[in-house]
Design a protein around this motif. Structure first.
Motif, PDB file in Angstrom:
ATOM      1  N   PRO A  97     -42.338  22.152 -28.480  1.00 46.36           N
ATOM      2  CA  PRO A  97     -43.197  20.997 -28.200  1.00 46.36           C
ATOM      3  C   PRO A  97     -43.802  21.180 -26.809  1.00 46.36           C
ATOM      4  CG  PRO A  97     -41.070  20.300 -29.066  1.00 46.36           C
ATOM      5  CD  PRO A  97     -40.968  21.774 -28.778  1.00 46.36           C
ATOM      6  N   LYS A  98     -45.014  20.723 -26.610  1.00 51.16           N
ATOM      7  CA  LYS A  98     -45.739  20.970 -25.355  1.00 51.16           C
ATOM      8  C   LYS A  98     -44.952  20.520 -24.117  1.00 51.16           C
ATOM      9  CE  LYS A  98     -49.687  22.249 -23.399  1.00 51.16           C
ATOM     10  NZ  LYS A  98     -51.073  22.011 -23.560  1.00 51.16           N
ATOM     11  N   ASN A  99     -44.264  19.377 -24.170  1.00 52.57           N
ATOM     12  CA  ASN A  99     -43.508  18.919 -23.006  1.00 52.57           C
ATOM     13  C   ASN A  99     -42.354  19.862 -22.685  1.00 52.57           C
ATOM     14  OD1 ASN A  99     -42.140  17.983 -25.370  1.00 52.57           O
ATOM     15  ND2 ASN A  99     -41.058  16.461 -24.165  1.00 52.57           N
ATOM     16  N   VAL A 100     -41.698  20.416 -23.704  1.00 53.70           N
ATOM     17  CA  VAL A 100     -40.615  21.375 -23.483  1.00 53.70           C
ATOM     18  C   VAL A 100     -41.192  22.667 -22.917  1.00 53.70           C
ATOM     19  CG1 VAL A 100     -38.825  22.765 -24.617  1.00 53.70           C
ATOM     20  CG2 VAL A 100     -39.174  20.372 -25.291  1.00 53.70           C
ATOM     21  N   VAL A 105     -41.881  26.612 -18.477  1.00 55.60           N
ATOM     22  CA  VAL A 105     -42.794  27.370 -17.606  1.00 55.60           C
ATOM     23  C   VAL A 105     -42.591  26.960 -16.150  1.00 55.60           C
ATOM     24  CG1 VAL A 105     -45.229  27.758 -17.038  1.00 55.60           C
ATOM     25  CG2 VAL A 105     -44.474  27.855 -19.429  1.00 55.60           C
ATOM     26  N   THR A 106     -42.501  25.655 -15.890  1.00 54.56           N
ATOM     27  CA  THR A 106     -42.300  25.168 -14.519  1.00 54.56           C
ATOM     28  C   THR A 106     -40.996  25.697 -13.926  1.00 54.56           C
ATOM     29  OG1 THR A 106     -43.591  23.186 -14.951  1.00 54.56           O
ATOM     30  CG2 THR A 106     -42.056  23.080 -13.100  1.00 54.56           C
ATOM     31  N   GLY A 120     -48.313  25.101 -27.050  1.00 53.05           N
ATOM     32  CA  GLY A 120     -46.884  24.882 -26.834  1.00 53.05           C
ATOM     33  C   GLY A 120     -46.082  26.172 -26.863  1.00 53.05           C
ATOM     34  N   TRP A 121     -46.728  27.286 -27.121  1.00 53.24           N
ATOM     35  CA  TRP A 121     -46.040  28.585 -27.199  1.00 53.24           C
ATOM     36  C   TRP A 121     -45.772  29.149 -25.812  1.00 53.24           C
ATOM     37  CZ3 TRP A 121     -44.722  31.598 -31.554  1.00 53.24           C
ATOM     38  CH2 TRP A 121     -45.053  31.026 -32.793  1.00 53.24           C
TER      39      TRP A 121
END
Length: 152
Positions: A97-100, A105-106, A120-121
């Protein structure tokens, strides 16, 4: 520099062939400074046996099947949902999911996807054994998310 490899049947001084399982079209996308599937010795690393380690771990999880991926390599599915795919001993791509994905990444645990950076990848380049371990951990995280969604 001496020739050290061949890609597409053409030799080129100082450049080498893609590792097994990586289609030439991906090199330019992965490494934007490259062209025509050629890359210099220091640009592209692989961990020998990484694909086999990943395959052994992922296929031990309940319900996982593996299939050839449409862009090369091997994809892992839970039912019809892809939990990720591996391109030889060099690269793993995993959906979240985009938030995960943003959190991973952060935190520096993964990089934005090498072709679809705003999706989201994520991508994990396999340059060391620790990268393989991290790829397996993140594939398991994707598997757990997929399992939760299947049980709803």
């Amino acid at each position: 520099m001496k020739p050290s490899g061949v890609a597409s049947g053409i030799s080129c001084p100082g450049l080498r062939q893609l590792p097994a399982g990586i289609p030439p079209v991906f090199v330019t996308a992965i490494y934007p400074g490259t062209s025509n599937g050629w890359f210099s010795e220091g640009e592209f690393m692989a961990v020998p046996g990484a694909k086999e380690r990943i395959d052994g771990a992922v296929q031990s999880w309940s319900g996982i099947t593996s299939h050839p991926h449409r862009f090369g390599g091997t994809e892992y599915l839970l039912g019809r949902r892809e939990i990720g795919h591996v391109h030889g001993d060099s690269l793993v791509d995993i959906p979240f999911p985009k938030n995960v994905r943003n959190e991973l990444v952060t935190a520096g645990r993964a990089e934005p996807h090498h072709i679809l950076p705003d999706s989201g990848w994520v991508s994990i380049f396999l340059r060391a054994s620790s990268d393989v371990d991290r790829a397996i951990e993140l594939l398991q995280f994707s598997f757990e998310i997929a399992n939760q969604r299947l049980s709803k």
